[in-house]
Design a protein around this motif. Structure first.
Motif, PDB file in Angstrom:
ATOM      1  N   ILE A   9     -32.870  35.451  11.996  1.00  0.00           N
ATOM      2  CA  ILE A   9     -32.882  35.102  13.413  1.00  0.00           C
ATOM      3  C   ILE A   9     -33.566  33.752  13.569  1.00  0.00           C
ATOM      4  O   ILE A   9     -34.679  33.545  13.084  1.00  0.00           O
ATOM      5  N   THR A  11     -35.790  31.092  15.138  1.00  0.00           N
ATOM      6  CA  THR A  11     -37.016  31.233  15.928  1.00  0.00           C
ATOM      7  C   THR A  11     -36.855  30.778  17.373  1.00  0.00           C
ATOM      8  O   THR A  11     -37.267  31.509  18.283  1.00  0.00           O
ATOM      9  N   ILE A  14     -34.882  33.539  19.276  1.00  0.00           N
ATOM     10  CA  ILE A  14     -35.613  34.772  19.546  1.00  0.00           C
ATOM     11  C   ILE A  14     -36.715  34.530  20.572  1.00  0.00           C
ATOM     12  O   ILE A  14     -36.980  35.375  21.428  1.00  0.00           O
ATOM     13  N   THR A  15     -37.348  33.359  20.529  1.00  0.00           N
ATOM     14  CA  THR A  15     -38.382  33.022  21.503  1.00  0.00           C
ATOM     15  C   THR A  15     -37.803  32.975  22.908  1.00  0.00           C
ATOM     16  O   THR A  15     -38.385  33.519  23.858  1.00  0.00           O
ATOM     17  N   LEU A  34     -32.163  42.912  21.457  1.00  0.00           N
ATOM     18  CA  LEU A  34     -33.554  42.497  21.273  1.00  0.00           C
ATOM     19  C   LEU A  34     -34.462  43.710  21.101  1.00  0.00           C
ATOM     20  O   LEU A  34     -35.349  43.707  20.244  1.00  0.00           O
ATOM     21  N   VAL A  37     -33.896  44.925  17.523  1.00  0.00           N
ATOM     22  CA  VAL A  37     -34.443  44.022  16.508  1.00  0.00           C
ATOM     23  C   VAL A  37     -35.969  44.094  16.483  1.00  0.00           C
ATOM     24  O   VAL A  37     -36.578  44.146  15.417  1.00  0.00           O
ATOM     25  N   LEU A  38     -36.582  44.115  17.653  1.00  0.00           N
ATOM     26  CA  LEU A  38     -38.041  44.115  17.724  1.00  0.00           C
ATOM     27  C   LEU A  38     -38.639  45.509  17.827  1.00  0.00           C
ATOM     28  O   LEU A  38     -39.851  45.654  17.976  1.00  0.00           O
TER      29      LEU A  38
END
Length: 46
Positions: A9, A11, A14-15, A34, A37-38
């Motif tokens: 991913i 950065t 994703i941020t 999301l 994934v998290l």
């Protein structure tokens, strides 16, 4: 227990997704991605 699939991913992507998630601005499909994934429990994050 099922094995995790490794994902690469970017950065900045994703941020930005996290920022939009916190503001409630993500489309449902991106929100679900999301959370997966998290490993976010959507019931607790609402």
């Amino acid at each position: 227990m099922r094995s995790k699939q490794i994902q690469w991913i970017n950065t900045p992507v994703i941020t930005e997704a996290i920022f939009r998630y916190e503001k409630g601005l993500l489309p449902n499909s991106m929100r679900l991605w999301l959370e997966q994934v998290l490993e976010i429990d959507s019931k607790k994050s609402i």
